[in-house]
Design a protein around this motif. Structure first.
Motif, PDB file in Angstrom:
ATOM      1  N   ILE A 166       0.205  -2.237  27.437  1.00 35.65           N
ATOM      2  CA  ILE A 166      -0.256  -2.996  26.272  1.00 35.65           C
ATOM      3  C   ILE A 166      -0.468  -2.068  25.081  1.00 35.65           C
ATOM      4  N   VAL A 167      -1.040  -0.901  25.335  1.00 36.20           N
ATOM      5  CA  VAL A 167      -1.271   0.053  24.257  1.00 36.20           C
ATOM      6  C   VAL A 167       0.053   0.555  23.689  1.00 36.20           C
ATOM      7  N   LEU A 168       1.005   0.873  24.549  1.00 34.39           N
ATOM      8  CA  LEU A 168       2.308   1.343  24.070  1.00 34.39           C
ATOM      9  C   LEU A 168       3.000   0.276  23.218  1.00 34.39           C
ATOM     10  N   ALA A 169       2.974  -0.960  23.680  1.00 36.05           N
ATOM     11  CA  ALA A 169       3.611  -2.034  22.917  1.00 36.05           C
ATOM     12  C   ALA A 169       2.912  -2.234  21.574  1.00 36.05           C
ATOM     13  N   THR A 170       1.587  -2.156  21.556  1.00 37.33           N
ATOM     14  CA  THR A 170       0.853  -2.340  20.313  1.00 37.33           C
ATOM     15  C   THR A 170       1.102  -1.192  19.342  1.00 37.33           C
ATOM     16  N   VAL A 171       1.155   0.026  19.849  1.00 36.31           N
ATOM     17  CA  VAL A 171       1.452   1.173  18.997  1.00 36.31           C
ATOM     18  C   VAL A 171       2.837   1.031  18.366  1.00 36.31           C
ATOM     19  N   PHE A 172       3.805   0.570  19.132  1.00 41.22           N
ATOM     20  CA  PHE A 172       5.153   0.399  18.591  1.00 41.22           C
ATOM     21  C   PHE A 172       5.188  -0.679  17.511  1.00 41.22           C
ATOM     22  N   VAL A 173       4.546  -1.797  17.766  1.00 41.28           N
ATOM     23  CA  VAL A 173       4.592  -2.917  16.816  1.00 41.28           C
ATOM     24  C   VAL A 173       3.870  -2.567  15.518  1.00 41.28           C
ATOM     25  N   THR A 174       2.773  -1.824  15.601  1.00 41.35           N
ATOM     26  CA  THR A 174       1.980  -1.509  14.411  1.00 41.35           C
ATOM     27  C   THR A 174       2.344  -0.169  13.784  1.00 41.35           C
ATOM     28  N   LEU A 175       3.395   0.459  14.246  1.00 43.75           N
ATOM     29  CA  LEU A 175       3.756   1.795  13.779  1.00 43.75           C
ATOM     30  C   LEU A 175       3.994   1.902  12.271  1.00 43.75           C
ATOM     31  N   PRO A 176       4.679   0.964  11.613  1.00 43.88           N
ATOM     32  CA  PRO A 176       5.070   1.187  10.216  1.00 43.88           C
ATOM     33  C   PRO A 176       3.979   0.927   9.181  1.00 43.88           C
ATOM     34  N   PHE A 177       2.895   0.243   9.518  1.00 47.12           N
ATOM     35  CA  PHE A 177       2.031  -0.320   8.490  1.00 47.12           C
ATOM     36  C   PHE A 177       1.346   0.745   7.641  1.00 47.12           C
ATOM     37  N   VAL A 178       0.779   1.771   8.258  1.00 47.20           N
ATOM     38  CA  VAL A 178       0.101   2.805   7.484  1.00 47.20           C
ATOM     39  C   VAL A 178       1.114   3.617   6.677  1.00 47.20           C
ATOM     40  N   ALA A 179       2.179   4.036   7.317  1.00 53.80           N
ATOM     41  CA  ALA A 179       3.169   4.865   6.628  1.00 53.80           C
ATOM     42  C   ALA A 179       3.814   4.121   5.467  1.00 53.80           C
ATOM     43  N   ARG A 180       4.135   2.852   5.664  1.00 64.60           N
ATOM     44  CA  ARG A 180       4.807   2.093   4.616  1.00 64.60           C
ATOM     45  C   ARG A 180       3.896   1.768   3.437  1.00 64.60           C
ATOM     46  N   GLU A 181       2.591   1.803   3.627  1.00 65.92           N
ATOM     47  CA  GLU A 181       1.666   1.648   2.504  1.00 65.92           C
ATOM     48  C   GLU A 181       1.513   2.957   1.727  1.00 65.92           C
ATOM     49  N   LEU A 182       1.649   4.086   2.406  1.00 66.66           N
ATOM     50  CA  LEU A 182       1.431   5.375   1.763  1.00 66.66           C
ATOM     51  C   LEU A 182       2.668   5.923   1.076  1.00 66.66           C
ATOM     52  N   ILE A 183       3.837   5.689   1.641  1.00 66.81           N
ATOM     53  CA  ILE A 183       5.058   6.330   1.127  1.00 66.81           C
ATOM     54  C   ILE A 183       5.326   5.994  -0.336  1.00 66.81           C
ATOM     55  N   PRO A 184       5.330   4.720  -0.766  1.00 69.11           N
ATOM     56  CA  PRO A 184       5.602   4.454  -2.192  1.00 69.11           C
ATOM     57  C   PRO A 184       4.572   5.080  -3.127  1.00 69.11           C
ATOM     58  N   LEU A 185       3.296   5.048  -2.744  1.00 64.37           N
ATOM     59  CA  LEU A 185       2.251   5.629  -3.593  1.00 64.37           C
ATOM     60  C   LEU A 185       2.399   7.137  -3.695  1.00 64.37           C
ATOM     61  N   MET A 186       2.635   7.807  -2.590  1.00 66.21           N
ATOM     62  CA  MET A 186       2.749   9.261  -2.612  1.00 66.21           C
ATOM     63  C   MET A 186       4.013   9.709  -3.323  1.00 66.21           C
ATOM     64  N   GLU A 187       5.081   8.917  -3.255  1.00 69.07           N
ATOM     65  CA  GLU A 187       6.286   9.241  -4.022  1.00 69.07           C
ATOM     66  C   GLU A 187       6.036   9.112  -5.515  1.00 69.07           C
ATOM     67  N   ALA A 188       5.278   8.094  -5.905  1.00 66.25           N
ATOM     68  CA  ALA A 188       4.985   7.907  -7.332  1.00 66.25           C
ATOM     69  C   ALA A 188       4.063   8.995  -7.870  1.00 66.25           C
ATOM     70  N   GLN A 189       3.161   9.508  -7.045  1.00 64.35           N
ATOM     71  CA  GLN A 189       2.234  10.546  -7.490  1.00 64.35           C
ATOM     72  C   GLN A 189       2.894  11.903  -7.628  1.00 64.35           C
ATOM     73  N   GLY A 190       3.953  12.160  -6.872  1.00 63.10           N
ATOM     74  CA  GLY A 190       4.639  13.436  -6.969  1.00 63.10           C
ATOM     75  C   GLY A 190       3.894  14.565  -6.278  1.00 63.10           C
ATOM     76  N   ARG A 191       4.286  15.803  -6.609  1.00 57.28           N
ATOM     77  CA  ARG A 191       3.725  16.978  -5.936  1.00 57.28           C
ATOM     78  C   ARG A 191       2.922  17.874  -6.881  1.00 57.28           C
ATOM     79  N   ASP A 192       2.812  17.507  -8.131  1.00 53.43           N
ATOM     80  CA  ASP A 192       2.233  18.422  -9.118  1.00 53.43           C
ATOM     81  C   ASP A 192       0.801  18.794  -8.785  1.00 53.43           C
ATOM     82  N   GLU A 193      -0.026  17.818  -8.428  1.00 54.79           N
ATOM     83  CA  GLU A 193      -1.436  18.110  -8.180  1.00 54.79           C
ATOM     84  C   GLU A 193      -1.611  18.985  -6.945  1.00 54.79           C
ATOM     85  N   GLU A 194      -0.826  18.711  -5.886  1.00 54.62           N
ATOM     86  CA  GLU A 194      -0.928  19.542  -4.696  1.00 54.62           C
ATOM     87  C   GLU A 194      -0.476  20.969  -4.975  1.00 54.62           C
TER      88      GLU A 194
END
Length: 231
Positions: A166-194
């Protein structure tokens, strides 16, 4: 037997429009007749029980027999077991996907490396693969007749139809949600501040804690909420 001979065996009344009262009706008349019937059915249902919204209907039906019955149903052994299993699964899957989502988004948006396209594909894979297919793959891999089935049985380990599965199936199904929320924002922010933080002498952890994390905290929170809701 030909198709024509099959049709010839049907009773004449079954295909005669006159039996339906639409001998001289056009296609538009037939469609209008069908729509009128649908409107009558819908009106009857609305008179019987006015719609108040799906969520409100669920609440009303759950509490129809009173709070005592509702609370008694929550403390039944099956209900308590289901609630514990849900909380346990979410408690394991959400932190794992949180860590993976932050690391994957960081790697995809801040670095160029071989295998970047594969990582993006891996993040999006649960969106394109049906959960039914994913479950079938788990059965083929970890089932009794699967690739690792004999080895798991020999070591008395259970994955399918158990908490690990059950845990493996849940991890697979919920895998994209955090990454897909962060990727567009972090791409828009760029690397200058880091890069500026590194030039000023900050370590990697200091840069992430004081520069990156404050910039992504709301997107990260939203991704965690989506991940937990899906789990």
């Amino acid at each position: 037997m030909s198709h024509r001979s099959k049709y010839q065996q049907l009773p004449t009344e079954a295909i005669n429009p006159a039996t339906l009262g639409i001998e001289k009706a056009s296609s538009a008349d037939i469609i209008e007749l069908m729509l009128n019937d649908d409107r009558k059915v819908l009106a009857a249902v609305q008179r019987e029980k006015p719609p108040i919204g799906i969520d409100a209907d669920i609440i009303v039906e759950a509490l129809r027999k009173g709070w005592d019955v509702y609370l008694a149903a929550l403390v039944e052994p099956d209900a308590v077991s289901a609630i514990k299993l849900t909380l346990l699964t979410a408690a394991i899957a959400v932190p794992l996907n949180l860590a993976f989502g932050v690391c994957a988004a960081w790697a995809i948006t801040k670095f160029d490396f071989r295998g970047k396209r594969f990582l993006i594909t891996l993040v999006d894979l649960p969106f394109s693969v049906s959960p039914v297919i994913a479950g079938l793959i788990y059965v083929l891999v970890f089932g009794a007749q699967g690739w690792f089935g004999p080895w798991l049985a020999a070591h008395d380990l259970k994955i399918i139809f158990a908490v690990p599965g059950i845990v493996l199936a849940t991890v697979f199904v919920t895998l994209p949600f955090v990454a897909r929320e962060l990727i567009p924002l972090m791409e828009a922010q760029g690397r200058d501040e880091e890069e500026a933080a590194l030039v000023l002498g900050a370590s990697g952890w200091q840069m992430f804690r004081k520069v990156t994390l404050p910039n992504i905290k709301w997107a990260l929170l939203y991704g965690v909420i989506l991940c937990n809701a899906r789990a």
